[in-house]
Design a protein around this motif. Structure first.
Motif, PDB file in Angstrom:
ATOM      1  N   ALA A   1      82.363 -44.729  22.285  1.00 48.63           N
ATOM      2  CA  ALA A   1      83.722 -44.543  22.808  1.00 48.63           C
ATOM      3  C   ALA A   1      84.747 -45.178  21.880  1.00 48.63           C
ATOM      4  CB  ALA A   1      83.825 -45.137  24.207  1.00 48.63           C
ATOM      5  N   ALA A   2      84.417 -46.360  21.362  1.00 53.98           N
ATOM      6  CA  ALA A   2      85.345 -47.046  20.452  1.00 53.98           C
ATOM      7  C   ALA A   2      85.554 -46.239  19.176  1.00 53.98           C
ATOM      8  CB  ALA A   2      84.820 -48.436  20.130  1.00 53.98           C
ATOM      9  N   LEU A   3      84.489 -45.595  18.675  1.00 56.90           N
ATOM     10  CA  LEU A   3      84.661 -44.786  17.475  1.00 56.90           C
ATOM     11  C   LEU A   3      85.462 -43.516  17.780  1.00 56.90           C
ATOM     12  CD1 LEU A   3      82.515 -44.548  14.449  1.00 56.90           C
ATOM     13  CD2 LEU A   3      83.312 -42.369  15.376  1.00 56.90           C
ATOM     14  N   ARG A   4      85.245 -42.940  18.959  1.00 54.71           N
ATOM     15  CA  ARG A   4      86.071 -41.784  19.335  1.00 54.71           C
ATOM     16  C   ARG A   4      87.550 -42.162  19.363  1.00 54.71           C
ATOM     17  NH1 ARG A   4      82.181 -41.254  23.759  1.00 54.71           N
ATOM     18  NH2 ARG A   4      80.453 -39.962  23.002  1.00 54.71           N
ATOM     19  N   GLU A   5      87.832 -43.379  19.816  1.00 48.56           N
ATOM     20  CA  GLU A   5      89.234 -43.820  19.837  1.00 48.56           C
ATOM     21  C   GLU A   5      89.793 -43.932  18.417  1.00 48.56           C
ATOM     22  OE1 GLU A   5      91.875 -47.137  22.127  1.00 48.56           O
ATOM     23  OE2 GLU A   5      90.165 -47.878  20.964  1.00 48.56           O
ATOM     24  N   GLN A   6      88.967 -44.416  17.483  1.00 49.76           N
ATOM     25  CA  GLN A   6      89.393 -44.472  16.088  1.00 49.76           C
ATOM     26  C   GLN A   6      89.670 -43.070  15.552  1.00 49.76           C
ATOM     27  OE1 GLN A   6      89.559 -47.427  13.970  1.00 49.76           O
ATOM     28  NE2 GLN A   6      89.502 -48.468  15.933  1.00 49.76           N
ATOM     29  N   GLN A   7      88.841 -42.118  15.943  1.00 52.28           N
ATOM     30  CA  GLN A   7      89.081 -40.725  15.535  1.00 52.28           C
ATOM     31  C   GLN A   7      90.369 -40.198  16.157  1.00 52.28           C
ATOM     32  OE1 GLN A   7      85.191 -39.300  16.858  1.00 52.28           O
ATOM     33  NE2 GLN A   7      84.600 -38.890  14.737  1.00 52.28           N
ATOM     34  N   LEU A   8      90.596 -40.517  17.427  1.00 47.47           N
ATOM     35  CA  LEU A   8      91.830 -40.109  18.101  1.00 47.47           C
ATOM     36  C   LEU A   8      93.051 -40.673  17.386  1.00 47.47           C
ATOM     37  CD1 LEU A   8      93.294 -38.821  20.550  1.00 47.47           C
ATOM     38  CD2 LEU A   8      92.876 -40.956  21.791  1.00 47.47           C
ATOM     39  N   ASN A   9      92.983 -41.936  17.008  1.00 45.55           N
ATOM     40  CA  ASN A   9      94.118 -42.584  16.337  1.00 45.55           C
ATOM     41  C   ASN A   9      94.378 -41.989  14.949  1.00 45.55           C
ATOM     42  OD1 ASN A   9      94.483 -44.260  18.521  1.00 45.55           O
ATOM     43  ND2 ASN A   9      93.316 -45.963  17.653  1.00 45.55           N
ATOM     44  N   THR A  10      93.361 -41.377  14.354  1.00 43.56           N
ATOM     45  CA  THR A  10      93.528 -40.786  13.022  1.00 43.56           C
ATOM     46  C   THR A  10      94.454 -39.577  13.053  1.00 43.56           C
ATOM     47  OG1 THR A  10      91.329 -41.598  12.402  1.00 43.56           O
ATOM     48  CG2 THR A  10      92.251 -39.889  11.011  1.00 43.56           C
ATOM     49  N   LEU A  11      94.740 -39.057  14.242  1.00 42.91           N
ATOM     50  CA  LEU A  11      95.710 -37.969  14.352  1.00 42.91           C
ATOM     51  C   LEU A  11      97.102 -38.394  13.890  1.00 42.91           C
ATOM     52  CD1 LEU A  11      94.670 -36.316  17.752  1.00 42.91           C
ATOM     53  CD2 LEU A  11      94.394 -35.371  15.460  1.00 42.91           C
ATOM     54  N   LYS A  12      97.312 -39.699  13.738  1.00 44.61           N
ATOM     55  CA  LYS A  12      98.584 -40.179  13.201  1.00 44.61           C
ATOM     56  C   LYS A  12      98.744 -39.805  11.730  1.00 44.61           C
ATOM     57  CE  LYS A  12      98.550 -44.120  16.371  1.00 44.61           C
ATOM     58  NZ  LYS A  12      98.347 -45.604  16.484  1.00 44.61           N
ATOM     59  N   VAL A  13      97.631 -39.545  11.035  1.00 47.40           N
ATOM     60  CA  VAL A  13      97.695 -39.069   9.651  1.00 47.40           C
ATOM     61  C   VAL A  13      98.208 -37.632   9.683  1.00 47.40           C
ATOM     62  CG1 VAL A  13      96.383 -38.602   7.541  1.00 47.40           C
ATOM     63  CG2 VAL A  13      95.794 -40.579   8.974  1.00 47.40           C
ATOM     64  N   SER A  14      99.169 -37.322   8.853  1.00 49.42           N
ATOM     65  CA  SER A  14      99.827 -36.016   8.909  1.00 49.42           C
ATOM     66  C   SER A  14      98.864 -34.871   8.617  1.00 49.42           C
ATOM     67  CB  SER A  14     100.982 -35.965   7.911  1.00 49.42           C
ATOM     68  OG  SER A  14     100.502 -36.120   6.594  1.00 49.42           O
TER      69      SER A  14
ATOM     70  N   ILE B   1      95.852 -34.738  25.139  1.00 48.54           N
ATOM     71  CA  ILE B   1      95.772 -35.975  24.360  1.00 48.54           C
ATOM     72  C   ILE B   1      96.650 -37.026  25.043  1.00 48.54           C
ATOM     73  CG2 ILE B   1      96.272 -37.073  22.134  1.00 48.54           C
ATOM     74  CD1 ILE B   1      93.970 -35.132  21.924  1.00 48.54           C
ATOM     75  N   TYR B   2      96.094 -38.187  25.285  1.00 47.50           N
ATOM     76  CA  TYR B   2      96.854 -39.261  25.943  1.00 47.50           C
ATOM     77  C   TYR B   2      98.151 -39.547  25.201  1.00 47.50           C
ATOM     78  CZ  TYR B   2      98.278 -44.014  27.108  1.00 47.50           C
ATOM     79  OH  TYR B   2      99.017 -45.119  27.461  1.00 47.50           O
TER      80      TYR B   2
ATOM     81  N   LEU C   1      90.289 -26.237  27.170  1.00 48.41           N
ATOM     82  CA  LEU C   1      89.976 -27.241  26.156  1.00 48.41           C
ATOM     83  C   LEU C   1      89.973 -28.629  26.787  1.00 48.41           C
ATOM     84  CD1 LEU C   1      92.173 -25.778  23.288  1.00 48.41           C
ATOM     85  CD2 LEU C   1      89.677 -25.674  23.487  1.00 48.41           C
ATOM     86  N   PRO C   2      88.930 -29.430  26.516  1.00 47.09           N
ATOM     87  CA  PRO C   2      88.767 -30.720  27.196  1.00 47.09           C
ATOM     88  C   PRO C   2      89.714 -31.791  26.672  1.00 47.09           C
ATOM     89  CG  PRO C   2      87.054 -30.429  25.560  1.00 47.09           C
ATOM     90  CD  PRO C   2      87.825 -29.142  25.594  1.00 47.09           C
ATOM     91  N   ALA C   3      90.065 -32.709  27.551  1.00 46.68           N
ATOM     92  CA  ALA C   3      90.884 -33.860  27.164  1.00 46.68           C
ATOM     93  C   ALA C   3      90.062 -34.832  26.333  1.00 46.68           C
ATOM     94  CB  ALA C   3      91.422 -34.567  28.405  1.00 46.68           C
ATOM     95  N   SER C   4      90.707 -35.465  25.380  1.00 49.36           N
ATOM     96  CA  SER C   4      90.040 -36.505  24.594  1.00 49.36           C
ATOM     97  C   SER C   4      89.862 -37.770  25.417  1.00 49.36           C
ATOM     98  CB  SER C   4      90.872 -36.835  23.353  1.00 49.36           C
ATOM     99  OG  SER C   4      90.379 -38.012  22.723  1.00 49.36           O
ATOM    100  N   PRO C   5      88.715 -38.441  25.276  1.00 48.09           N
ATOM    101  CA  PRO C   5      88.581 -39.785  25.841  1.00 48.09           C
ATOM    102  C   PRO C   5      89.682 -40.702  25.302  1.00 48.09           C
ATOM    103  CG  PRO C   5      86.459 -38.959  25.097  1.00 48.09           C
ATOM    104  CD  PRO C   5      87.495 -38.004  24.583  1.00 48.09           C
ATOM    105  N   PHE C   6      90.060 -41.695  26.099  1.00 47.70           N
ATOM    106  CA  PHE C   6      91.112 -42.623  25.648  1.00 47.70           C
ATOM    107  C   PHE C   6      91.073 -43.896  26.480  1.00 47.70           C
ATOM    108  CE2 PHE C   6      93.043 -40.272  29.148  1.00 47.70           C
ATOM    109  CZ  PHE C   6      93.724 -41.259  29.853  1.00 47.70           C
ATOM    110  N   GLN C   7      91.778 -44.896  26.013  1.00 49.87           N
ATOM    111  CA  GLN C   7      92.097 -46.072  26.808  1.00 49.87           C
ATOM    112  C   GLN C   7      93.563 -46.412  26.564  1.00 49.87           C
ATOM    113  OE1 GLN C   7      89.940 -49.599  25.786  1.00 49.87           O
ATOM    114  NE2 GLN C   7      90.464 -49.525  23.621  1.00 49.87           N
ATOM    115  N   THR C   8      94.188 -47.052  27.556  1.00 52.34           N
ATOM    116  CA  THR C   8      95.621 -47.334  27.450  1.00 52.34           C
ATOM    117  C   THR C   8      95.918 -48.723  26.886  1.00 52.34           C
ATOM    118  OG1 THR C   8      95.772 -48.222  29.701  1.00 52.34           O
ATOM    119  CG2 THR C   8      96.075 -45.836  29.419  1.00 52.34           C
ATOM    120  N   GLU C   9      94.870 -49.490  26.581  1.00 50.48           N
ATOM    121  CA  GLU C   9      95.094 -50.864  26.119  1.00 50.48           C
ATOM    122  C   GLU C   9      95.929 -50.869  24.847  1.00 50.48           C
ATOM    123  OE1 GLU C   9      91.579 -53.233  25.807  1.00 50.48           O
ATOM    124  OE2 GLU C   9      90.742 -52.442  27.666  1.00 50.48           O
TER     125      GLU C   9
END
Length: 642
Positions: A487-500, A548-549, A634-642
């Motif tokens: 889950a933590a690695l999925r969050e890192q992948q989610l955050n990579t969407l900040k790259v253009s 996406i959260y 299409l499924p929602a991405s896993p996330f946490q709000t912390e």
């Protein structure tokens, strides 16, 4: 006379040598069947003698260039629209004709095993798709799997462009094929796929030496592996250790000594009874690694005795050898591939038959992976092989220490499998990798974003689309909220969407708990193609991603979550109750929560948390109840709000 002959021979040798050195040679990618990138100047390059003149003819245009003093040459061809097939002539001291050239979009396909897995592996799911795989303008090139730590390579060791047919597609990356099929059917353009991937590879193996300087531990490891004697010593020690382990096993295995593969089932009634599927260490008292033998009898009727059949044995940890009535049927040497064996006509007999499986387990639990298919198919008859089998230990020994996978070490794959491609113009990258970095997920975001930026820098094509797959669900589902490296690695992948100019395909709903290589590759390819349509092909009115959260607010004892990419609206799969949400207060002690969709937002609460502060969704190795989607499916991405 002898002296004259010797002098003549020397002169002739020099002449031949000089001629050989002057021969123009090309990269393996510049070859028959290649797909060149449309709508951009095309680079053709190669090697020749110093300052040799080269002429290139392509699409009624002629280009001239000259090799530099080191024999390197490069020429830029005019921008071309999609089309083909074409022919290219390269003339110097030798002449090269390149045929069946197409101009379209070229995609680099990279990562680890889930990108690597071929259509042949997933064939049972896609028999019809394979039979219809006739696409003359989809061409596939597989980069040989190798590594180099000393320096960036200019040439790959082999490979060829292959046109898509029902026969050839079996060797294509399944994800890459389905991705290309969607694109070529939508846009009617040639697609070139360059698959440069390697099973088990971590992200750092795909970084250049310069990029690795941001990661001191990885960079220092690369410096160690530059010493070939050090590498060779590791390989030698691994080989010796593994060979000795298997020799000990083979010499002491009672099944080999007593020829258990031919024993009749009646002679092994004193063997233990064990359930298949399952692992033997979960079913017997004395746990062990080594070799074990399984036997099961089955009955067939007279009409099936002379037919061929298919034996399906799910997955086995780690290696197996299979016999029916003493006849060898097949073997698999490592745990991941599905076991599918053909049975020839002369093996089965009317009445009772005996199936024997020798299983070698190197470490961990050995046996038959649960919830996989185990049966025998004879024409229209399927015989189940689950249930009680006979089991006997052949030999127990110490676990085998894993080998050092040298090819996965930092920098090695970039040098050998990426650097030689950097002159080749392309549209973008599709990427499926991350499983091998779950041991240290906190570092993955920096590694991955560095990789994207480095590849863009080195290809020098601007911020080309980089589309990647978020890790699928895997391993046993948990009944309580849990911490999870996956889950933590999925969050890192989610955050990579900040790259253009990046896109992420969510696959949290199409994994398999008992297989790190889920077979559903069509949906993965389709979701990547949707992202390409949105990002690379600029389709505006297209929903290409699941929710996406975006943000959360606290309202009394509840939290309200808002999302991007809701499409036509939020839904749950099959209109079921919303699941897989957890909530916590400031103490971060998560409990399962109630959740409902309201005004295209999700409201989350629990009677056990009076003052909520954090929410998690699908935060687990295998959040098998996650069911938040948009109406586009299409499924929602896993996330946490912390």
């Amino acid at each position: 006379m002898k002296l004259i002959n010797i002098v003549s021979f020397i002169l002739l040798s020099l002449l031949v040598s000089t001629h050989a050195q002057s021969q123009v040679t090309l990269p393996k990618l510049i070859a028959d069947g290649m797909v060149l990138q449309r709508n951009t100047p095309i680079t053709i390059w190669g090697w020749a003698s110093a300052e040799e003149k080269i002429k290139i003819s392509f699409k009624e245009e002629v280009y001239h260039t000259k090799a530099d003093k080191k024999g390197n040459w490069k020429v830029s061809l005019k921008t071309s629209k999609a089309g083909g097939p074409y022919t290219m002539n390269i003339t110097s001291s030798n002449s090269i004709i390149i045929k069946n050239i197409w101009v379209g979009d070229v995609w680099i396909c990279s990562g680890q095993s889930n990108m690597e897995i071929p259509m042949s592996r997933v064939k049972p799911l896609y028999e019809e798709e394979i039979s219809k795989a006739n696409f003359p303008s989809i061409h596939y090139f597989e980069v040989p799997k190798t590594y180099n730590f000393s320096k960036e390579q200019k040439q790959i060791k082999g490979g060829q462009w292959v046109e898509t047919t029902p026969e050839s597609v079996l060797n294509f990356s399944a994800i890459a094929y389905f991705f290309a099929k969607d694109l070529t059917e939508r846009y009617h353009i040639p697609i070139g796929l360059i698959n440069t991937s390697l099973g088990g590879s971590p992200a750092e193996a795909w970084l250049s030496e310069n990029a690795l300087k941001k990661f001191p531990n990885d960079y220092n490891e690369l410096l160690k592996y530059k010493d070939s004697s050090y590498v060779n010593q590791i390989i030698k020690e691994d080989h010796t250790r593994i060979e000795n382990w298997y020799q000990e096993l083979n010499l002491n295995d009672l099944g080999n000594i007593k020829n258990w593969k031919t024993s009749n089932i009646d002679s092994v009634q004193l063997w233990k009874t064990i359930e298949v599927p399952g692992f033997w260490n979960d079913q017997i008292q004395n746990h062990f690694n080594g070799v074990a033998w399984y036997k099961k009898s089955f009955e067939i009727s007279k009409k099936h005795k002379d037919v061929s059949g298919k034996l399906i044995l799910g997955r086995i940890v780690d290696a197996d050898s299979v016999f029916i009535n003493g006849h060898f049927v097949g073997n698999t040497s490592y745990q991941y591939p599905p076991r599918r064996y053909q049975i020839s006509k002369n093996i089965l007999k009317e009445g009772s038959n005996e199936l024997t499986v020798k299983v070698i387990n190197e470490r961990g639990k050995g046996g038959f992976v649960p919830q996989k298919p185990y049966h025998l198919i004879l024409n229209d008859t399927t015989i189940s092989l689950t249930g009680s089998w006979k089991f006997k230990k052949g030999y127990a020994t110490n676990p085998l220490k894993p080998q050092t996978f040298v090819q996965w070490k930092p920098g090695g794959l970039f040098n050998a499998m990426i650097a030689p491609l950097l002159n080749y113009k392309m549209k973008g990258v599709i990427w499926y990798q991350g499983e091998s970095n779950t041991g240290n997920p906190s570092n993955y975001g920096k590694l991955f974003s560095t990789l994207i930026k480095e590849w863009r820098l080195r290809w020098n094509l601007g911020e080309f689309p980089f589309l990647y797959v978020q890790l699928a669900n895997f391993m046993k589902a948990s009944t309580t909220p849990e911490e999870s490296n996956w889950a933590a690695l999925r969050e890192q992948q989610l955050n990579t969407l900040k790259v253009s100019n990046t896109g992420m395909a969510v696959t949290i709903d199409i994994g398999e708990w008992n297989d790190i290589h889920p077979l559903n590759k069509k949906d993965v390819g389709h979701r990547l193609a949707l992202l390409a349509q949105k990002i690379a092909y600029k389709e505006k009115n297209l929903v290409a991603s699941g929710p996406i959260y975006e943000a959360s607010v606290i309202k009394a004892n509840k939290m309200v979550i808002s999302f991007k990419n809701i499409g036509s609206g939020l839904i749950t799969k099959n209109n079921a109750e919303l699941k897989s949400f957890a909530i916590a207060g400031a103490d971060k002690k998560y409990v399962w929560a109630k959740a409902v969709i309201k005004n295209n937002k999700v409201v989350v609460w629990s009677a056990a948390v009076a003052n909520p502060k954090y929410v998690r969704y699908a935060w687990a190795n295998n959040p098998n109840q996650a069911n938040l989607y948009n109406k586009e499916g299409l499924p929602a991405s896993p996330f946490q709000t912390e």
